[in-house]
Design a protein around this motif. Structure first.
Motif, PDB file in Angstrom:
ATOM      1  N   LEU A  61      -2.366  -1.382  -9.251  1.00  0.00           N
ATOM      2  CA  LEU A  61      -3.401  -0.981  -8.306  1.00  0.00           C
ATOM      3  C   LEU A  61      -4.500  -2.035  -8.294  1.00  0.00           C
ATOM      4  O   LEU A  61      -5.020  -2.418  -9.339  1.00  0.00           O
ATOM      5  N   LYS A  62      -4.834  -2.517  -7.115  1.00  0.00           N
ATOM      6  CA  LYS A  62      -5.799  -3.617  -7.027  1.00  0.00           C
ATOM      7  C   LYS A  62      -7.148  -3.277  -7.645  1.00  0.00           C
ATOM      8  O   LYS A  62      -7.809  -4.136  -8.230  1.00  0.00           O
ATOM      9  N   ALA A 116       4.122  -3.080  -9.675  1.00  0.00           N
ATOM     10  CA  ALA A 116       2.865  -3.329  -8.961  1.00  0.00           C
ATOM     11  C   ALA A 116       1.704  -2.768  -9.761  1.00  0.00           C
ATOM     12  O   ALA A 116       1.873  -1.855 -10.578  1.00  0.00           O
ATOM     13  N   ASN A 130       7.357   1.111  -8.130  1.00  0.00           N
ATOM     14  CA  ASN A 130       5.993   1.373  -8.575  1.00  0.00           C
ATOM     15  C   ASN A 130       5.636   0.670  -9.879  1.00  0.00           C
ATOM     16  O   ASN A 130       4.479   0.280 -10.085  1.00  0.00           O
ATOM     17  N   ILE A 133       5.437   2.409  -2.371  1.00  0.00           N
ATOM     18  CA  ILE A 133       4.626   1.226  -2.080  1.00  0.00           C
ATOM     19  C   ILE A 133       5.384   0.365  -1.069  1.00  0.00           C
ATOM     20  O   ILE A 133       6.544   0.015  -1.284  1.00  0.00           O
ATOM     21  N   HIS A 171       0.834  -1.193   0.000  1.00  0.00           N
ATOM     22  CA  HIS A 171       0.000   0.000   0.000  1.00  0.00           C
ATOM     23  C   HIS A 171       0.872   1.246   0.000  1.00  0.00           C
ATOM     24  O   HIS A 171       2.091   1.181   0.198  1.00  0.00           O
ATOM     25  N   HIS A 179      -4.139   0.273  -2.284  1.00  0.00           N
ATOM     26  CA  HIS A 179      -3.520  -1.056  -2.190  1.00  0.00           C
ATOM     27  C   HIS A 179      -3.154  -1.630  -3.554  1.00  0.00           C
ATOM     28  O   HIS A 179      -3.882  -1.447  -4.528  1.00  0.00           O
ATOM     29  N   PHE A 180      -2.043  -2.361  -3.561  1.00  0.00           N
ATOM     30  CA  PHE A 180      -1.430  -2.826  -4.804  1.00  0.00           C
ATOM     31  C   PHE A 180      -1.182  -4.332  -4.771  1.00  0.00           C
ATOM     32  O   PHE A 180      -0.964  -4.920  -3.708  1.00  0.00           O
ATOM     33  N   GLU A 181      -1.183  -4.908  -5.963  1.00  0.00           N
ATOM     34  CA  GLU A 181      -0.811  -6.306  -6.154  1.00  0.00           C
ATOM     35  C   GLU A 181       0.540  -6.345  -6.844  1.00  0.00           C
ATOM     36  O   GLU A 181       0.739  -5.699  -7.886  1.00  0.00           O
TER      37      GLU A 181
END
Length: 231
Positions: free
Chosen positions: A147-148, A145, A142, A214, A117, A181-183
């Protein structure tokens, strides 16, 4: 490759003055005051008492501990860090951690600190952190990843959860912190922040000129507490 990523994202400095005065620029959104510190931080953790899963430790708590010479060295380092950040205008908190609360409300998205995140603030600020003992946090470039909320299957489930107008959907995502939040991508290479280094991470705020950093909290090691300074 990892060293290239480190150089692209992280600026390494060697003093507190450099840490607070170096500007973020380009793809660099993390600054590390790299330190090789002496002192027995495990002794401090062993002498502190955990009251909750997260227990804030104050300067007077540290000063009340009876410590060996090495433990006393570790205590001085922590007290100096707390004072330096306070003098800078930050509000540092020293935490003894068993674990953070988990967000298991939904099986398709999580908004707890174990999820990658970014931090957001309405004013210009940065996140400072240092793990003195225990598992340490990770950061992620960045471009490694996603963004979810942009992942189609997650977005569709969030729309079902929202059950409101399309116009209000983006506000719904922001109000519930889903947009932070990120994947990690399959070939991502996280950077571990290590122990005793003091870090400054870029935060999402109106004056920020770089992408926010992140990051995520680590899964704690079995039977081991963390000692973390954060602000």
């Amino acid at each position: 490759m990892k060293n290239e990523i480190f150089n692209n994202q992280v600026k390494v400095v060697y003093s507190f003055a450099e840490l607070i005065n170096t500007a973020f620029e380009g793809t660099q959104n993390a600054i590390c005051w790299e330190r090789n510190l002496e002192g027995d931080f495990k002794e401090i953790v062993s002498n502190l008492k955990l009251k909750d899963n997260i227990t804030e430790v104050f300067a007077e708590d540290l000063l009340a501990l009876e410590l060996s010479e090495k433990g006393s060295k570790a205590r001085k380092i922590i007290l100096d860090d707390l004072q330096s950040l306070t003098d800078f205008g930050a509000s540092p908190s020293l935490n003894l951690l068993k674990n953070y609360d988990r967000d298991d409300e939904f099986d398709f998205i999580s908004t707890d600190v174990y999820s990658y995140h970014v931090d957001r603030s309405p004013i210009g600020t940065d996140t400072f952190l240092c793990t003195y003992y225990g598992a340490s946090s990770d950061i992620l470039p960045n471009d490694q990843a996603i963004l979810k909320i942009l992942i189609p299957e997650i977005r569709e489930k969030l729309k079902e959860l929202h059950d409101g107008s399309e116009e209000d959907f983006e506000s719904f995502l922001k109000e519930n912190y889903f947009d932070l939040h990120f994947e990690p991508k399959p070939d991502s290479q996280p950077i571990n922040l290590g122990l005793k280094n003091l870090w400054r991470l870029a935060v999402d705020h109106p004056q920020q000129k770089v992408l926010p950093c992140i990051h995520r909290a680590p899964i704690e090691n079995d039977g081991e507490y963390r000692l973390l300074l954060i602000c």
